[in-house]
Design a protein around this motif. Sequence first.
Motif, PDB file in Angstrom:
ATOM      1  N   GLY A  21       0.812  -1.224   0.000  1.00  0.00           N
ATOM      2  CA  GLY A  21       0.000   0.000   0.000  1.00  0.00           C
ATOM      3  C   GLY A  21       0.836   1.260   0.000  1.00  0.00           C
ATOM      4  N   TRP A  22       1.809   1.323   0.899  1.00  0.00           N
ATOM      5  CA  TRP A  22       2.642   2.529   0.988  1.00  0.00           C
ATOM      6  C   TRP A  22       3.547   2.692  -0.231  1.00  0.00           C
ATOM      7  CZ3 TRP A  22       1.462   6.464   3.809  1.00  0.00           C
ATOM      8  CH2 TRP A  22       0.737   6.289   4.978  1.00  0.00           C
ATOM      9  N   SER A  23       4.117   1.598  -0.732  1.00  0.00           N
ATOM     10  CA  SER A  23       4.996   1.725  -1.896  1.00  0.00           C
ATOM     11  C   SER A  23       4.205   2.132  -3.137  1.00  0.00           C
ATOM     12  CB  SER A  23       5.778   0.436  -2.150  1.00  0.00           C
ATOM     13  OG  SER A  23       4.912  -0.633  -2.451  1.00  0.00           O
ATOM     14  N   SER A  24       3.021   1.576  -3.320  1.00  0.00           N
ATOM     15  CA  SER A  24       2.218   1.997  -4.471  1.00  0.00           C
ATOM     16  C   SER A  24       1.790   3.453  -4.335  1.00  0.00           C
ATOM     17  CB  SER A  24       1.005   1.086  -4.665  1.00  0.00           C
ATOM     18  OG  SER A  24       0.139   1.155  -3.559  1.00  0.00           O
ATOM     19  N   SER A  25       1.522   3.868  -3.120  1.00  0.00           N
ATOM     20  CA  SER A  25       1.164   5.268  -2.872  1.00  0.00           C
ATOM     21  C   SER A  25       2.318   6.200  -3.231  1.00  0.00           C
ATOM     22  CB  SER A  25       0.788   5.432  -1.400  1.00  0.00           C
ATOM     23  OG  SER A  25       0.614   6.771  -1.066  1.00  0.00           O
ATOM     24  N   ILE A  50      -3.280  19.735  -7.351  1.00  0.00           N
ATOM     25  CA  ILE A  50      -4.413  19.720  -6.420  1.00  0.00           C
ATOM     26  C   ILE A  50      -4.728  18.288  -5.996  1.00  0.00           C
ATOM     27  CG2 ILE A  50      -6.902  20.112  -6.243  1.00  0.00           C
ATOM     28  CD1 ILE A  50      -6.431  22.670  -7.935  1.00  0.00           C
ATOM     29  N   ALA A  51      -4.729  17.355  -6.947  1.00  0.00           N
ATOM     30  CA  ALA A  51      -5.003  15.955  -6.628  1.00  0.00           C
ATOM     31  C   ALA A  51      -3.927  15.389  -5.693  1.00  0.00           C
ATOM     32  CB  ALA A  51      -5.090  15.125  -7.906  1.00  0.00           C
ATOM     33  N   ILE A  52      -2.679  15.730  -5.948  1.00  0.00           N
ATOM     34  CA  ILE A  52      -1.591  15.252  -5.083  1.00  0.00           C
ATOM     35  C   ILE A  52      -1.764  15.791  -3.669  1.00  0.00           C
ATOM     36  CG2 ILE A  52       0.885  15.458  -4.617  1.00  0.00           C
ATOM     37  CD1 ILE A  52       1.327  15.329  -7.668  1.00  0.00           C
ATOM     38  N   LEU A  58      -5.286  13.405   2.852  1.00  0.00           N
ATOM     39  CA  LEU A  58      -6.074  12.253   3.291  1.00  0.00           C
ATOM     40  C   LEU A  58      -5.189  11.103   3.779  1.00  0.00           C
ATOM     41  CD1 LEU A  58      -8.819  12.309   0.540  1.00  0.00           C
ATOM     42  CD2 LEU A  58      -9.153  12.721   2.984  1.00  0.00           C
ATOM     43  N   ILE A  59      -4.055  10.877   3.117  1.00  0.00           N
ATOM     44  CA  ILE A  59      -3.182   9.776   3.541  1.00  0.00           C
ATOM     45  C   ILE A  59      -2.480  10.108   4.858  1.00  0.00           C
ATOM     46  CG2 ILE A  59      -0.971  10.225   2.382  1.00  0.00           C
ATOM     47  CD1 ILE A  59      -2.797   6.927   2.234  1.00  0.00           C
ATOM     48  N   VAL A  60      -2.174  11.374   5.086  1.00  0.00           N
ATOM     49  CA  VAL A  60      -1.599  11.775   6.380  1.00  0.00           C
ATOM     50  C   VAL A  60      -2.658  11.618   7.478  1.00  0.00           C
ATOM     51  CG1 VAL A  60      -0.763  13.771   7.698  1.00  0.00           C
ATOM     52  CG2 VAL A  60       0.207  13.261   5.456  1.00  0.00           C
ATOM     53  N   ALA A  61      -3.900  11.991   7.172  1.00  0.00           N
ATOM     54  CA  ALA A  61      -4.982  11.792   8.149  1.00  0.00           C
ATOM     55  C   ALA A  61      -5.144  10.309   8.458  1.00  0.00           C
ATOM     56  CB  ALA A  61      -6.286  12.372   7.610  1.00  0.00           C
ATOM     57  N   PHE A  62      -5.025   9.471   7.430  1.00  0.00           N
ATOM     58  CA  PHE A  62      -5.083   8.020   7.629  1.00  0.00           C
ATOM     59  C   PHE A  62      -3.952   7.549   8.544  1.00  0.00           C
ATOM     60  CE2 PHE A  62      -3.025   4.105   6.070  1.00  0.00           C
ATOM     61  CZ  PHE A  62      -3.954   3.172   6.514  1.00  0.00           C
ATOM     62  N   ALA A  63      -2.751   8.010   8.275  1.00  0.00           N
ATOM     63  CA  ALA A  63      -1.589   7.569   9.050  1.00  0.00           C
ATOM     64  C   ALA A  63      -1.644   8.052  10.495  1.00  0.00           C
ATOM     65  CB  ALA A  63      -0.302   8.050   8.385  1.00  0.00           C
ATOM     66  N   MET A  64      -2.247   9.210  10.727  1.00  0.00           N
ATOM     67  CA  MET A  64      -2.284   9.791  12.067  1.00  0.00           C
ATOM     68  C   MET A  64      -3.503   9.351  12.876  1.00  0.00           C
ATOM     69  SD  MET A  64      -0.836  13.599  11.297  1.00  0.00           S
ATOM     70  CE  MET A  64      -0.840  14.047  13.013  1.00  0.00           C
ATOM     71  N   SER A  65      -4.476   8.734  12.228  1.00  0.00           N
ATOM     72  CA  SER A  65      -5.692   8.310  12.925  1.00  0.00           C
ATOM     73  C   SER A  65      -5.416   7.102  13.813  1.00  0.00           C
ATOM     74  CB  SER A  65      -6.780   7.922  11.924  1.00  0.00           C
ATOM     75  OG  SER A  65      -7.209   9.037  11.204  1.00  0.00           O
ATOM     76  N   PHE A  75     -10.493   7.759   5.133  1.00  0.00           N
ATOM     77  CA  PHE A  75      -9.266   8.468   4.779  1.00  0.00           C
ATOM     78  C   PHE A  75      -8.450   7.697   3.739  1.00  0.00           C
ATOM     79  CE2 PHE A  75      -9.342  10.454   9.243  1.00  0.00           C
ATOM     80  CZ  PHE A  75     -10.057  11.539   8.783  1.00  0.00           C
ATOM     81  N   GLU A  76      -8.274   6.396   3.966  1.00  0.00           N
ATOM     82  CA  GLU A  76      -7.490   5.584   3.029  1.00  0.00           C
ATOM     83  C   GLU A  76      -8.189   5.474   1.680  1.00  0.00           C
ATOM     84  OE1 GLU A  76      -5.092   1.368   2.903  1.00  0.00           O
ATOM     85  OE2 GLU A  76      -6.871   1.482   4.169  1.00  0.00           O
ATOM     86  N   ALA A  77      -9.463   5.144   1.704  1.00  0.00           N
ATOM     87  CA  ALA A  77     -10.210   5.011   0.450  1.00  0.00           C
ATOM     88  C   ALA A  77     -10.344   6.363  -0.246  1.00  0.00           C
ATOM     89  CB  ALA A  77     -11.588   4.414   0.719  1.00  0.00           C
ATOM     90  N   GLY A  78     -10.487   7.430   0.522  1.00  0.00           N
ATOM     91  CA  GLY A  78     -10.597   8.766  -0.063  1.00  0.00           C
ATOM     92  C   GLY A  78      -9.341   9.167  -0.810  1.00  0.00           C
TER      93      GLY A  78
END
Length: 102
Positions: A21-25, A50-52, A58-65, A75-78
């Motif tokens: 997941g992280w490497s593909s991200s 803007i997309a980046i 969202l990915i930082v929110a996922f990691a910090m949740s 967050f992850e799916a978003g």
Amino acid sequence: LALVPFDPDNQSSNLIHSTLGWSSSVFFTIGMYLLARNANNKSIHRATVIAIILSLVLIVAFAMSPKDSHLIFAFEAGSWFVWQIWVLWISYYSYKNNLLKK
């Protein structure tokens, strides 16, 4: 990533899922960045940046949740949803512009 079964109770499954997941991200974001940097068209550059940014937020929110949060999936799916919308948009944009040039 979707082809590898995920079991949250299995440590190796969790490690494989997280690594993929992280490497593909990271690799997808690098590809988007390179496209934006080399784009001569300002709308491609702007939409990609803007997309980046939205995806990274969202990915930082996922990691910090907290891992038991009800929002973690959103967050992850978003983050991935933003990338999928961008892929559809850049594909349509490229297709439309190639048709007009012929």
